[in-house]
Design an enzyme around this catalytic site. Structure first.
Site, PDB file in Angstrom:
ATOM      1  N   ASN A  42       0.842  -1.013   0.300  1.00 47.53           N
ATOM      2  CA  ASN A  42      -0.262   0.474   0.122  1.00 47.53           C
ATOM      3  C   ASN A  42       0.817   1.542   0.233  1.00 47.53           C
ATOM      4  OD1 ASN A  42       0.967  -0.198   2.964  1.00 47.53           O
ATOM      5  ND2 ASN A  42      -1.051   0.592   3.713  1.00 47.53           N
ATOM      6  N   SER A 100       4.521  -4.372   6.734  1.00 47.07           N
ATOM      7  CA  SER A 100       4.607  -4.019   7.939  1.00 47.07           C
ATOM      8  C   SER A 100       5.169  -2.571   8.171  1.00 47.07           C
ATOM      9  CB  SER A 100       4.587  -5.225   9.125  1.00 47.07           C
ATOM     10  OG  SER A 100       4.348  -4.371  10.126  1.00 47.07           O
ATOM     11  N   LYS A 132      -3.384  -3.306  12.347  1.00 48.28           N
ATOM     12  CA  LYS A 132      -4.001  -4.018  11.031  1.00 48.28           C
ATOM     13  C   LYS A 132      -3.616  -4.696  10.275  1.00 48.28           C
ATOM     14  CE  LYS A 132      -7.879  -1.453   9.909  1.00 48.28           C
ATOM     15  NZ  LYS A 132      -8.384  -0.117   9.214  1.00 48.28           N
ATOM     16  N   GLY A 161      -6.370 -16.586   5.016  1.00 50.82           N
ATOM     17  CA  GLY A 161      -7.585 -16.902   4.022  1.00 50.82           C
ATOM     18  C   GLY A 161      -7.655 -17.603   2.798  1.00 50.82           C
ATOM     19  N   TYR A 192       3.578  -3.272  18.049  1.00 53.77           N
ATOM     20  CA  TYR A 192       3.836  -3.803  16.218  1.00 53.77           C
ATOM     21  C   TYR A 192       4.337  -5.157  17.628  1.00 53.77           C
ATOM     22  CZ  TYR A 192       7.854  -5.483  13.468  1.00 53.77           C
ATOM     23  OH  TYR A 192       8.670  -5.208  12.664  1.00 53.77           O
ATOM     24  N   LYS A 221       2.689  -8.450  15.880  1.00 53.88           N
ATOM     25  CA  LYS A 221       3.525  -9.776  16.277  1.00 53.88           C
ATOM     26  C   LYS A 221       3.007 -11.042  16.271  1.00 53.88           C
ATOM     27  CE  LYS A 221       5.357  -7.949  12.074  1.00 53.88           C
ATOM     28  NZ  LYS A 221       5.291  -8.222  10.803  1.00 53.88           N
ATOM     29  N   ARG A 248      15.692   4.239  12.353  1.00 51.60           N
ATOM     30  CA  ARG A 248      16.743   3.361  13.139  1.00 51.60           C
ATOM     31  C   ARG A 248      18.078   3.227  13.184  1.00 51.60           C
ATOM     32  NH1 ARG A 248      13.998  -0.802   8.928  1.00 51.60           N
ATOM     33  NH2 ARG A 248      13.033  -1.848  10.336  1.00 51.60           N
TER      34      ARG A 248
END
Ligand code: UDP
Length: 311
Positions: free
Chosen positions: A33, A76, A92, A103, A146, A150, A187
């Site tokens: 996305n 993610s 989400k 699925g 997070y 996970k 990071r």
């Protein structure tokens, strides 16, 4: 020709995995996305006949026409700065996104590998971290969005495995670095190299005595590739056990870049893990895998990449 769906394909790890599967002769369906990923990371793949890309958020229903043999769920936000900025999306994509993809995997009879993380161990009380350690996570702290996503992701993946008999794989990824990391993802490695290149002091959080163990991206991709084709459904740590303190790491970056900047100490973020080092005995035994790229080699390649990005 086998077909593999890679979510987060425009991200750091997703794009390297896409490269690898294309190289191995797979048809790759990339999905992203683009909230933290970038089309720049996959622009070289776009013209290829064996690469398709869908701009889609996997937290919403996922439809892909045709056969799929493997699904690698790497979508993610993954840096503390990112998941603090977009906490709900982080929750989400790890929960709803994983459910949607499980699925899809069932309906396509595909094998599914999920990207889990050393963050499931939280601020670990066991060192180095073995896969049978359950972790020390603060569910309502800043990292909770997070870490718990996970942990839920592992739980639902294991439930699909035991209840539906789905073929699943779980990789627990430790700190990884290399080209295509975002300079602004907060990071420590892009932060330090970016600061050195831009003539700023290097910001060490806390007193710098906390440790991390950094794995070069090619080593990680090799471990994930082997895990996917193994028959092991339990979680496997993939990372480089070469552990250093953040102070030592800052010194290495100062040497590597030749900067005349200094280290400055700023506040330690809440719940920052004090130590982290993967125990990779399991990966060695089951996958015959261990990292090959030293930090010196990997940092050089990554430094060259960031220099190019900034010029
Ligand atoms: N860190 C730091 N300076 C920075 C960014 C991070 O000292 O500019 C520290 C951070 O507090 C942590 C370690 O470096 O202890 C690794 O942080 P990072 O965000 O890379 O990943 P984490 O392993 O914490 O998820």
């Amino acid at each position: 020709m086998k077909r593999v769906l890679i979510t987060g394909a425009a991200g750091f790890l997703g794009s390297h995995l896409s490269d690898r599967f294309i190289k191995e002769g797979y048809r790759v369906v990339g999905m992203d996305n683009l909230i933290t990923g970038s089309m720049k990371n996959i622009e070289h793949l776009m013209p290829l006949e064996n690469f398709e890309f869908y701009h889609h958020d996997v937290s919403r229903y996922v439809h892909v026409a045709g056969d799929i043999d493997y699904i690698l769920h790497f979508a993610s936000p993954a840096s503390p700065i990112d998941y603090l900025k977009i906490p709900i999306q982080t929750l989400k994509v790890g929960s709803l996104g994983t459910h949607n993809l499980l699925g899809l995997a069932r309906s396509k009879n595909a094998r599914m590998l999920i990207a889990s993380t050393s963050e499931v161990y939280g601020d670990p009380l066991v060192h180095p971290q073995t896969e049978d350690y359950w972790g020390n996570v603060n569910p309502i702290g800043p990292r909770g969005v997070y870490d718990e996503a996970k942990r839920f992701q592992e739980a639902i993946t294991m439930a699909y495995h035991t209840f539906h008999g789905l073929e699943t794989r779980i990789v627990r990824i430790f700190n990884t670095y290399g080209p295509r990391m975002r300079l602004d993802d907060g990071r420590v490695l892009p932060a330090f190299i970016g600061q050195a290149l831009q003539g700023k002091d290097l910001t060490v959080f806390g007193d710098g005595s906390q440790t991390r163990s950094f794995c070069y991206v090619d080593d990680l991709v090799e471990g994930i590739y082997r895990l996917l084709f193994s028959n092991h459904a339990q979680p496997v740590n993939i990372g480089n056990p070469d552990e250093i303190t953040i102070n030592q790491f800052a010194e290495e970056i100062i040497k590597l870049t030749g900067t005349s900047q200094k280290v400055i100490y700023v506040d330690l973020p809440k719940d920052d893990p004090k130590q982290r080092q993967p125990d990779i005995s399991k990966a060695k035994e089951i996958l015959g895998w261990e990292p090959k790229v030293s930090r010196a080699e990997g940092l050089k390649i990554t430094y060259e990449y960031f220099k190019k990005v900034l010029s």
